[in-house]
Design a protein around this motif. Sequence first.
Motif, PDB file in Angstrom:
ATOM      1  N   THR A  92      69.166  27.166 156.004  1.00  0.00           N
ATOM      2  CA  THR A  92      70.443  27.768 155.608  1.00  0.00           C
ATOM      3  C   THR A  92      71.539  27.190 156.501  1.00  0.00           C
ATOM      4  OG1 THR A  92      70.300  29.596 157.174  1.00  0.00           O
ATOM      5  CG2 THR A  92      69.272  29.923 154.993  1.00  0.00           C
ATOM      6  N   GLN A  93      72.779  27.404 156.150  1.00  0.00           N
ATOM      7  CA  GLN A  93      73.891  26.920 156.969  1.00  0.00           C
ATOM      8  C   GLN A  93      73.851  27.564 158.360  1.00  0.00           C
ATOM      9  OE1 GLN A  93      76.087  24.396 156.197  1.00  0.00           O
ATOM     10  NE2 GLN A  93      76.547  24.586 158.373  1.00  0.00           N
ATOM     11  N   ASP A  94      73.552  28.850 158.425  1.00  0.00           N
ATOM     12  CA  ASP A  94      73.445  29.522 159.724  1.00  0.00           C
ATOM     13  C   ASP A  94      72.354  28.891 160.585  1.00  0.00           C
ATOM     14  OD1 ASP A  94      75.494  31.266 159.127  1.00  0.00           O
ATOM     15  OD2 ASP A  94      74.155  32.914 158.534  1.00  0.00           O
ATOM     16  N   GLU A  95      71.227  28.568 159.977  1.00  0.00           N
ATOM     17  CA  GLU A  95      70.134  27.939 160.720  1.00  0.00           C
ATOM     18  C   GLU A  95      70.541  26.550 161.209  1.00  0.00           C
ATOM     19  OE1 GLU A  95      66.315  30.031 158.477  1.00  0.00           O
ATOM     20  OE2 GLU A  95      67.281  28.275 157.564  1.00  0.00           O
ATOM     21  N   ARG A  96      71.228  25.790 160.360  1.00  0.00           N
ATOM     22  CA  ARG A  96      71.706  24.458 160.776  1.00  0.00           C
ATOM     23  C   ARG A  96      72.727  24.567 161.899  1.00  0.00           C
ATOM     24  NH1 ARG A  96      71.725  23.660 155.192  1.00  0.00           N
ATOM     25  NH2 ARG A  96      73.996  23.792 155.094  1.00  0.00           N
ATOM     26  N   ASP A  97      73.583  25.571 161.854  1.00  0.00           N
ATOM     27  CA  ASP A  97      74.579  25.768 162.912  1.00  0.00           C
ATOM     28  C   ASP A  97      73.932  26.195 164.228  1.00  0.00           C
ATOM     29  OD1 ASP A  97      76.555  25.144 161.075  1.00  0.00           O
ATOM     30  OD2 ASP A  97      77.155  27.247 160.732  1.00  0.00           O
ATOM     31  N   GLN A  98      72.857  26.938 164.144  1.00  0.00           N
ATOM     32  CA  GLN A  98      72.191  27.453 165.344  1.00  0.00           C
ATOM     33  C   GLN A  98      71.385  26.385 166.075  1.00  0.00           C
ATOM     34  OE1 GLN A  98      72.553  30.599 166.679  1.00  0.00           O
ATOM     35  NE2 GLN A  98      71.394  29.766 168.404  1.00  0.00           N
ATOM     36  N   GLN A  99      70.844  25.428 165.357  1.00  0.00           N
ATOM     37  CA  GLN A  99      69.979  24.422 165.982  1.00  0.00           C
ATOM     38  C   GLN A  99      70.632  23.684 167.148  1.00  0.00           C
ATOM     39  OE1 GLN A  99      68.406  22.138 162.607  1.00  0.00           O
ATOM     40  NE2 GLN A  99      66.386  22.900 163.166  1.00  0.00           N
ATOM     41  N   PRO A 100      71.860  23.161 167.026  1.00  0.00           N
ATOM     42  CA  PRO A 100      72.447  22.467 168.182  1.00  0.00           C
ATOM     43  C   PRO A 100      72.682  23.397 169.367  1.00  0.00           C
ATOM     44  CG  PRO A 100      73.796  22.140 166.199  1.00  0.00           C
ATOM     45  CD  PRO A 100      72.698  23.068 165.839  1.00  0.00           C
ATOM     46  N   ARG A 101      72.980  24.665 169.096  1.00  0.00           N
ATOM     47  CA  ARG A 101      73.170  25.625 170.201  1.00  0.00           C
ATOM     48  C   ARG A 101      71.855  25.847 170.934  1.00  0.00           C
ATOM     49  NH1 ARG A 101      76.808  28.176 166.312  1.00  0.00           N
ATOM     50  NH2 ARG A 101      75.142  29.561 165.617  1.00  0.00           N
ATOM     51  N   ASP A 102      70.761  25.953 170.185  1.00  0.00           N
ATOM     52  CA  ASP A 102      69.452  26.117 170.815  1.00  0.00           C
ATOM     53  C   ASP A 102      69.083  24.882 171.639  1.00  0.00           C
ATOM     54  OD1 ASP A 102      69.182  28.658 169.717  1.00  0.00           O
ATOM     55  OD2 ASP A 102      67.893  27.992 168.059  1.00  0.00           O
ATOM     56  N   GLU A 103      69.351  23.709 171.095  1.00  0.00           N
ATOM     57  CA  GLU A 103      69.055  22.462 171.822  1.00  0.00           C
ATOM     58  C   GLU A 103      69.857  22.380 173.123  1.00  0.00           C
ATOM     59  OE1 GLU A 103      66.818  20.045 171.177  1.00  0.00           O
ATOM     60  OE2 GLU A 103      66.105  21.137 169.420  1.00  0.00           O
ATOM     61  N   ARG A 104      71.146  22.724 173.054  1.00  0.00           N
ATOM     62  CA  ARG A 104      71.982  22.707 174.262  1.00  0.00           C
ATOM     63  C   ARG A 104      71.474  23.701 175.302  1.00  0.00           C
ATOM     64  NH1 ARG A 104      76.094  22.078 170.513  1.00  0.00           N
ATOM     65  NH2 ARG A 104      76.653  24.278 170.618  1.00  0.00           N
ATOM     66  N   TYR A 105      71.029  24.855 174.852  1.00  0.00           N
ATOM     67  CA  TYR A 105      70.513  25.859 175.783  1.00  0.00           C
ATOM     68  C   TYR A 105      69.264  25.336 176.495  1.00  0.00           C
ATOM     69  CZ  TYR A 105      69.557  30.485 177.661  1.00  0.00           C
ATOM     70  OH  TYR A 105      69.349  31.545 178.511  1.00  0.00           O
ATOM     71  N   LEU A 106      68.369  24.703 175.749  1.00  0.00           N
ATOM     72  CA  LEU A 106      67.179  24.125 176.376  1.00  0.00           C
ATOM     73  C   LEU A 106      67.544  23.013 177.353  1.00  0.00           C
ATOM     74  CD1 LEU A 106      64.665  24.014 173.382  1.00  0.00           C
ATOM     75  CD2 LEU A 106      64.598  25.528 175.381  1.00  0.00           C
ATOM     76  N   GLU A 107      68.535  22.212 176.998  1.00  0.00           N
ATOM     77  CA  GLU A 107      68.994  21.157 177.911  1.00  0.00           C
ATOM     78  C   GLU A 107      69.541  21.761 179.199  1.00  0.00           C
ATOM     79  OE1 GLU A 107      71.848  18.869 175.710  1.00  0.00           O
ATOM     80  OE2 GLU A 107      70.330  18.103 174.325  1.00  0.00           O
ATOM     81  N   ARG A 108      70.274  22.859 179.091  1.00  0.00           N
ATOM     82  CA  ARG A 108      70.818  23.526 180.280  1.00  0.00           C
ATOM     83  C   ARG A 108      69.692  24.071 181.154  1.00  0.00           C
ATOM     84  NH1 ARG A 108      74.463  27.943 178.884  1.00  0.00           N
ATOM     85  NH2 ARG A 108      74.996  27.884 181.090  1.00  0.00           N
ATOM     86  N   ILE A 109      68.637  24.563 180.538  1.00  0.00           N
ATOM     87  CA  ILE A 109      67.476  25.031 181.305  1.00  0.00           C
ATOM     88  C   ILE A 109      66.856  23.861 182.064  1.00  0.00           C
ATOM     89  CG2 ILE A 109      65.107  25.883 181.092  1.00  0.00           C
ATOM     90  CD1 ILE A 109      66.143  27.701 178.812  1.00  0.00           C
ATOM     91  N   ALA A 110      66.690  22.739 181.381  1.00  0.00           N
ATOM     92  CA  ALA A 110      66.082  21.558 182.006  1.00  0.00           C
ATOM     93  C   ALA A 110      66.934  21.024 183.156  1.00  0.00           C
ATOM     94  CB  ALA A 110      65.854  20.468 180.969  1.00  0.00           C
TER      95      ALA A 110
END
Length: 159
Positions: A92-110
Amino acid sequence: MANWTAITIDNLNNAKAAALVDAYRTAALAVGQSERSAEIIQDVVNRIRAEIKGCATNELDSDETKIPKDLKPLAVRMILAALKNALEEPLTQDERDQQPRDERYLERIAKCAVPVATPDDPIAGEVQAGGSVEIVSEPTRNVTRETFIRNLQFAAPRF
């Protein structure tokens, strides 16, 4: 209360309609192929654990199926997206919008910008050793005028 948790089918069912999750897990399987969710769940958990370990100060739980409980919603979103992808169903559009935010969050953890919870059962022997210093002692050299001139005379070229 536990700081880390394993992701289960129940977590997926709580995030989406259980019938929909069941369809993602079992639809379009080859003859003899087992349902796909267990492998996809572990793949996502492994990815999250790798990002956590990207920060040298983070520790991992010894149970390889567990991640910090505050990352459970992120993991569930990633798992559901992977299940949809396995069926070639669009997000869905919401799921597509959320994916980059999740990726950025994981990058910040790393990058150690976001702390993670301490594991309930940290992996034993995963303590990093600090730097070490080696002390070397040599005799003190004393240069006097006489030894300097004597050494200078031996080093001077003779014509």
